[in-house]
Design a protein around this motif. Structure first.
Motif, PDB file in Angstrom:
ATOM      1  N   GLU A 123       0.835  -1.212   0.000  1.00 36.01           N
ATOM      2  CA  GLU A 123       0.000   0.000   0.000  1.00 36.01           C
ATOM      3  C   GLU A 123       0.860   1.248   0.000  1.00 36.01           C
ATOM      4  O   GLU A 123       0.553   2.227  -0.690  1.00 36.01           O
ATOM      5  CB  GLU A 123      -0.916  -0.002   1.223  1.00 36.01           C
ATOM      6  N   LEU A 124       1.933   1.230   0.766  1.00 36.33           N
ATOM      7  CA  LEU A 124       2.832   2.389   0.788  1.00 36.33           C
ATOM      8  C   LEU A 124       3.464   2.604  -0.577  1.00 36.33           C
ATOM      9  O   LEU A 124       3.562   3.741  -1.062  1.00 36.33           O
ATOM     10  CB  LEU A 124       3.924   2.194   1.840  1.00 36.33           C
ATOM     11  N   GLU A 125       3.894   1.515  -1.201  1.00 35.56           N
ATOM     12  CA  GLU A 125       4.520   1.619  -2.523  1.00 35.56           C
ATOM     13  C   GLU A 125       3.522   2.123  -3.563  1.00 35.56           C
ATOM     14  O   GLU A 125       3.874   2.877  -4.473  1.00 35.56           O
ATOM     15  CB  GLU A 125       5.077   0.255  -2.952  1.00 35.56           C
ATOM     16  N   ALA A 126       2.256   1.708  -3.434  1.00 32.67           N
ATOM     17  CA  ALA A 126       1.235   2.088  -4.412  1.00 32.67           C
ATOM     18  C   ALA A 126       0.922   3.575  -4.376  1.00 32.67           C
ATOM     19  O   ALA A 126       0.383   4.120  -5.340  1.00 32.67           O
ATOM     20  CB  ALA A 126      -0.043   1.283  -4.171  1.00 32.67           C
ATOM     21  N   ALA A 138      -6.025   8.372   3.739  1.00 33.42           N
ATOM     22  CA  ALA A 138      -6.699   7.070   3.690  1.00 33.42           C
ATOM     23  C   ALA A 138      -5.695   5.944   3.919  1.00 33.42           C
ATOM     24  O   ALA A 138      -5.973   4.987   4.656  1.00 33.42           O
ATOM     25  CB  ALA A 138      -7.405   6.894   2.349  1.00 33.42           C
ATOM     26  N   CYS A 139      -4.527   6.047   3.300  1.00 36.37           N
ATOM     27  CA  CYS A 139      -3.493   5.034   3.472  1.00 36.37           C
ATOM     28  C   CYS A 139      -2.992   5.021   4.915  1.00 36.37           C
ATOM     29  O   CYS A 139      -2.774   3.964   5.506  1.00 36.37           O
ATOM     30  CB  CYS A 139      -2.336   5.294   2.508  1.00 36.37           C
ATOM     31  N   ASP A 140      -2.823   6.210   5.488  1.00 39.75           N
ATOM     32  CA  ASP A 140      -2.347   6.333   6.866  1.00 39.75           C
ATOM     33  C   ASP A 140      -3.306   5.641   7.835  1.00 39.75           C
ATOM     34  O   ASP A 140      -2.890   4.888   8.723  1.00 39.75           O
ATOM     35  CB  ASP A 140      -2.211   7.815   7.215  1.00 39.75           C
ATOM     36  N   ILE A 141      -4.611   5.865   7.631  1.00 45.23           N
ATOM     37  CA  ILE A 141      -5.611   5.249   8.508  1.00 45.23           C
ATOM     38  C   ILE A 141      -5.574   3.723   8.366  1.00 45.23           C
ATOM     39  O   ILE A 141      -5.582   2.995   9.358  1.00 45.23           O
ATOM     40  CB  ILE A 141      -7.012   5.796   8.190  1.00 45.23           C
ATOM     41  N   LEU A 186       5.728   8.765   5.165  1.00 48.31           N
ATOM     42  CA  LEU A 186       6.127   7.503   4.562  1.00 48.31           C
ATOM     43  C   LEU A 186       7.412   6.964   5.178  1.00 48.31           C
ATOM     44  O   LEU A 186       7.548   5.752   5.378  1.00 48.31           O
ATOM     45  CB  LEU A 186       6.291   7.676   3.051  1.00 48.31           C
ATOM     46  N   ARG A 187       8.355   7.856   5.516  1.00 48.09           N
ATOM     47  CA  ARG A 187       9.592   7.415   6.174  1.00 48.09           C
ATOM     48  C   ARG A 187       9.290   6.767   7.525  1.00 48.09           C
ATOM     49  O   ARG A 187       9.837   5.713   7.865  1.00 48.09           O
ATOM     50  CB  ARG A 187      10.534   8.610   6.393  1.00 48.09           C
ATOM     51  N   GLU A 188       8.409   7.420   8.278  1.00 46.62           N
ATOM     52  CA  GLU A 188       8.074   6.904   9.607  1.00 46.62           C
ATOM     53  C   GLU A 188       7.299   5.585   9.504  1.00 46.62           C
ATOM     54  O   GLU A 188       7.516   4.656  10.292  1.00 46.62           O
ATOM     55  CB  GLU A 188       7.293   7.956  10.388  1.00 46.62           C
ATOM     56  N   HIS A 189       6.414   5.491   8.509  1.00 48.85           N
ATOM     57  CA  HIS A 189       5.685   4.233   8.310  1.00 48.85           C
ATOM     58  C   HIS A 189       6.649   3.098   7.979  1.00 48.85           C
ATOM     59  O   HIS A 189       6.510   1.977   8.499  1.00 48.85           O
ATOM     60  CB  HIS A 189       4.668   4.396   7.178  1.00 48.85           C
ATOM     61  N   ARG A 190       7.602   3.374   7.115  1.00 45.92           N
ATOM     62  CA  ARG A 190       8.548   2.324   6.737  1.00 45.92           C
ATOM     63  C   ARG A 190       9.427   1.919   7.914  1.00 45.92           C
ATOM     64  O   ARG A 190       9.801   0.747   8.050  1.00 45.92           O
ATOM     65  CB  ARG A 190       9.390   2.782   5.544  1.00 45.92           C
ATOM     66  N   ALA A 191       9.770   2.870   8.765  1.00 45.95           N
ATOM     67  CA  ALA A 191      10.571   2.542   9.952  1.00 45.95           C
ATOM     68  C   ALA A 191       9.780   1.629  10.894  1.00 45.95           C
ATOM     69  O   ALA A 191      10.336   0.689  11.478  1.00 45.95           O
ATOM     70  CB  ALA A 191      10.985   3.820  10.672  1.00 45.95           C
TER      71      ALA A 191
END
Length: 223
Positions: A123-126, A138-141, A186-191
């Motif tokens: 989802e992050l990549e998309a 929406a992705c964050d939620i 996105l950086r924080e999500h990937r971490a």
């Protein structure tokens, strides 16, 4: 105590004591009012109030029933209440989220499957390099909800879902006013994902705390 409040307490007492159990049908209005020493009007008001918060379920032509009393069902009312917050109280909701969500993330660490992590990463990549604010929010939620659900704690998941109203509004506001919002999110999500893949619960907890704290600090500065 107001008459309606008294009626609510009496019905609640019947449920807590076990006189009424999940799925039970309430006695007829006239019988229940007499049993509880209430007027039929105050009983009706109490039933309306308890229906709004999902304690009772009124079925037209059938009667009034006690719901399943599942915590996830009852906590849906939290989202309704949260929607009435003032913008400045969003900080208080974020503070609660900062306490609960890192704990849920740590709980999810040994439980979340590789397939679930792959789906979150996909989802992050998309999103691509330049998503719209709506797409990002929406992705964050979905990202946070997916991790919290993996914790296996339905009550915690419902609480955090209920808090997503003000958090969602803050995310939109942040996305509209901060140029680095997309990259930083996105950086924080990937971490967080990396820590979950490493099965490092404390690192996952720390990254989740840092992620929510950055929202909180930004909102405090903006307000």
């Amino acid at each position: 105590m107001a008459v309606t409040d008294e009626a609510i307490e009496k019905i609640k007492g019947m449920i807590v004591s076990g006189a009424l159990r999940p799925g039970d049908r309430l006695p007829k209005e006239s019988e229940l009012a007499a049993e509880l020493g209430l007027s039929r009007n105050s009983l009706r008001e109490a039933v309306r109030a308890l229906t709004l918060i999902r304690i009772l379920d009124v079925r037209q032509g059938d009667g009034t029933y006690v719901t399943s009393l599942d915590p996830q069902l009852l906590l849906e009312a939290l989202g309704f209440v949260v929607d009435f917050h003032r913008d400045d109280t969003a900080l208080e909701f974020l503070a609660v989220r900062r306490i609960l969500e890192p704990a849920a993330t740590a709980l999810a660490c040994p439980r979340i499957s590789d397939a679930e992590l792959d789906a979150l990463e996909a989802e992050l990549e998309a999103l691509g390099p330049d998503p719209s604010v709506d797409e990002l929010v929406a992705c964050d939620i979905r990202f946070h909800r997916g991790i919290v659900r993996a914790s296996g704690n339905g009550v915690l998941c419902s609480l955090l879902d209920g808090l997503s109203g003000p958090a969602g509004r803050a995310r939109v506001w942040r996305g509209l006013t901060r140029e680095d919002a997309v990259d930083r999110t996105l950086r924080e999500h990937r971490a967080i994902l990396d820590a979950l893949r490493d099965r490092d619960a404390e690192a996952a907890r720390s990254w989740a705390t840092a992620h929510i704290t950055s929202h909180e600090q930004w909102l405090r500065t903006t307000l």
